[in-house]
Design an enzyme around this catalytic site. Sequence first.
Site, PDB file in Angstrom:
ATOM      1  N   ARG A   1      30.231  75.196  14.194  1.00  0.00           N
ATOM      2  CA  ARG A   1      31.268  74.156  14.188  1.00  0.00           C
ATOM      3  C   ARG A   1      30.936  73.032  13.223  1.00  0.00           C
ATOM      4  O   ARG A   1      31.844  72.399  12.673  1.00  0.00           O
ATOM      5  CB  ARG A   1      31.484  73.632  15.616  1.00  0.00           C
ATOM      6  CG  ARG A   1      32.268  74.603  16.476  1.00  0.00           C
ATOM      7  CD  ARG A   1      32.300  74.167  17.914  1.00  0.00           C
ATOM      8  NE  ARG A   1      31.173  74.673  18.663  1.00  0.00           N
ATOM      9  CZ  ARG A   1      30.587  74.035  19.675  1.00  0.00           C
ATOM     10  NH1 ARG A   1      31.010  72.850  20.031  1.00  0.00           N
ATOM     11  NH2 ARG A   1      29.588  74.596  20.323  1.00  0.00           N
TER      12      ARG A   1
ATOM     13  N   GLU B   1      21.844  72.895  25.511  1.00  0.00           N
ATOM     14  CA  GLU B   1      22.372  72.640  26.856  1.00  0.00           C
ATOM     15  C   GLU B   1      22.549  73.961  27.594  1.00  0.00           C
ATOM     16  O   GLU B   1      22.450  74.017  28.814  1.00  0.00           O
ATOM     17  CB  GLU B   1      23.718  71.913  26.720  1.00  0.00           C
ATOM     18  CG  GLU B   1      24.181  71.237  27.984  1.00  0.00           C
ATOM     19  CD  GLU B   1      25.569  70.606  27.842  1.00  0.00           C
ATOM     20  OE1 GLU B   1      26.149  70.622  26.742  1.00  0.00           O
ATOM     21  OE2 GLU B   1      26.072  70.117  28.864  1.00  0.00           O
TER      22      GLU B   1
HETATM   23  O1  LIG Z   1      22.523  68.629  20.881  1.00  0.00           O
HETATM   24  P1  LIG Z   1      22.392  70.047  21.309  1.00  0.00           P
HETATM   25  O2  LIG Z   1      22.029  70.173  22.769  1.00  0.00           O
HETATM   26  O3  LIG Z   1      21.469  70.825  20.447  1.00  0.00           O
HETATM   27  O4  LIG Z   1      23.834  70.700  21.222  1.00  0.00           O
HETATM   28  C1  LIG Z   1      24.710  70.521  20.142  1.00  0.00           C
HETATM   29  C2  LIG Z   1      24.939  71.801  19.415  1.00  0.00           C
HETATM   30  O5  LIG Z   1      25.541  72.770  20.304  1.00  0.00           O
HETATM   31  C3  LIG Z   1      26.684  73.318  19.670  1.00  0.00           C
HETATM   32  O6  LIG Z   1      26.369  74.404  18.879  1.00  0.00           O
HETATM   33  P2  LIG Z   1      26.225  75.917  19.372  1.00  0.00           P
HETATM   34  O7  LIG Z   1      24.789  76.297  19.280  1.00  0.00           O
HETATM   35  O8  LIG Z   1      26.911  76.101  20.682  1.00  0.00           O
HETATM   36  O9  LIG Z   1      26.894  76.744  18.221  1.00  0.00           O
HETATM   37  P3  LIG Z   1      28.334  76.950  17.541  1.00  0.00           P
HETATM   38  O10 LIG Z   1      28.601  75.721  16.699  1.00  0.00           O
HETATM   39  O11 LIG Z   1      28.051  78.143  16.702  1.00  0.00           O
HETATM   40  O12 LIG Z   1      29.384  77.154  18.604  1.00  0.00           O
HETATM   41  C4  LIG Z   1      27.186  72.192  18.795  1.00  0.00           C
HETATM   42  O13 LIG Z   1      28.021  72.664  17.750  1.00  0.00           O
HETATM   43  C5  LIG Z   1      25.906  71.583  18.278  1.00  0.00           C
HETATM   44  O14 LIG Z   1      25.428  72.254  17.126  1.00  0.00           O
HETATM   45  N1  LIG Z   2      29.259  70.494  26.363  1.00  0.00           N
HETATM   46  C1  LIG Z   2      29.356  70.898  25.091  1.00  0.00           C
HETATM   47  N2  LIG Z   2      30.551  71.085  24.512  1.00  0.00           N
HETATM   48  C2  LIG Z   2      30.652  71.490  23.229  1.00  0.00           C
HETATM   49  N3  LIG Z   2      29.598  71.720  22.452  1.00  0.00           N
HETATM   50  C3  LIG Z   2      28.382  71.542  22.979  1.00  0.00           C
HETATM   51  N4  LIG Z   2      27.150  71.686  22.442  1.00  0.00           N
HETATM   52  C4  LIG Z   2      26.257  71.390  23.401  1.00  0.00           C
HETATM   53  N5  LIG Z   2      26.851  71.045  24.546  1.00  0.00           N
HETATM   54  C5  LIG Z   2      28.192  71.126  24.292  1.00  0.00           C
END
Ligand SMILES: O=P(O)(O)OC[C@H]1O[C@H](OP(=O)(O)OP(=O)(O)O)[C@H](O)[C@@H]1O
Ligand SMILES: Nc1ncnc2[nH]cnc12
Length: 172
Positions: free
Chosen positions: A60, A97
Site C-alpha cells: 500500500r 500487528e
Molecule cells: O507499523 P506496522 O505494525 O509495521 O504496520 C504497518 C504496516 O502494515 C501494513 O502493511 P502489510 O504488511 O499489511 O502489507 P500490505 O501493504 O502489502 O497490505 C501497512 O501497509 C504498513 O506497511
Molecule cells: N489495523 C491496520 N489496518 C490497516 N493496516 C495496518 N497495518 C498494520 N495494522 C493495520
Amino acid sequence: MSLQQRISALIRDVPDYPQPGVLFKDITPLLHDAAVFQAVISAIAEQAGPVDKVAGLEARGFLLAAPVALELGAGLVPVRKSGKLPSETYAETYDLEYGTATIEVHRDAFEPGDRVLIVDDVLATGGTAEAAASLVRRAGAEVHGLSVLMELTFLNGRDRFVDLPVHSLVVV
Ligand SMILES: O=P(O)(O)OC[C@H]1O[C@H](OP(=O)(O)OP(=O)(O)O)[C@H](O)[C@@H]1O
Ligand SMILES: Nc1ncnc2[nH]cnc12
C-alpha cells in the site's frame, strides 16, 4: 470540511481482518476519490524536506510513494516483501500487528548519502518503518523522515523514531 475530516470519512474500518481482533483501516475508498487522493499526495510532499529519494513500502505504501516522489522530483525506491527484488538485496525481518514479515531493498538503490523520505499508508507498531529505515541506512543513505497517511497511536509506533521527523495526516 478539513482535509483530515475528508480523509477520515474515506477510511473504512473492517473488523476482524485479516484476523480476529484487528480493526483493519481500508484506504481504498480514499484512493477512489481523485480530489482527496491528490490532496493527500500534495500534503505529504509539502511536509517533506529536500530529499533525493522516496522509499515506498510494499504494497500500500507504493500507492502513495510513487506520486509523492514525482511531486518532489525525487527518485522512487521500492522496498519489497521477501523474494520479489531480482538483484542483490539487504533484508530485515520484523513483527507486524498481525504476524511477521521480511522486507528487502536492492543494495545499489541509493547513492552514498542520499536523503531519503520513507512513505507508507499506516504507522501501526512501527515495525515495518523501522525495518525500512534500517535497510536505507545499510544501503548507505540517510533517512530524513517518515511520512504516513494514518497513524494508529494506540500501538505507539512513533516511539521507535526518537530522532526522526514522523508526519501523519490523520491519527486514530
Ligand atoms: O507499523 P506496522 O505494525 O509495521 O504496520 C504497518 C504496516 O502494515 C501494513 O502493511 P502489510 O504488511 O499489511 O502489507 P500490505 O501493504 O502489502 O497490505 C501497512 O501497509 C504498513 O506497511
Ligand atoms: N489495523 C491496520 N489496518 C490497516 N493496516 C495496518 N497495518 C498494520 N495494522 C493495520
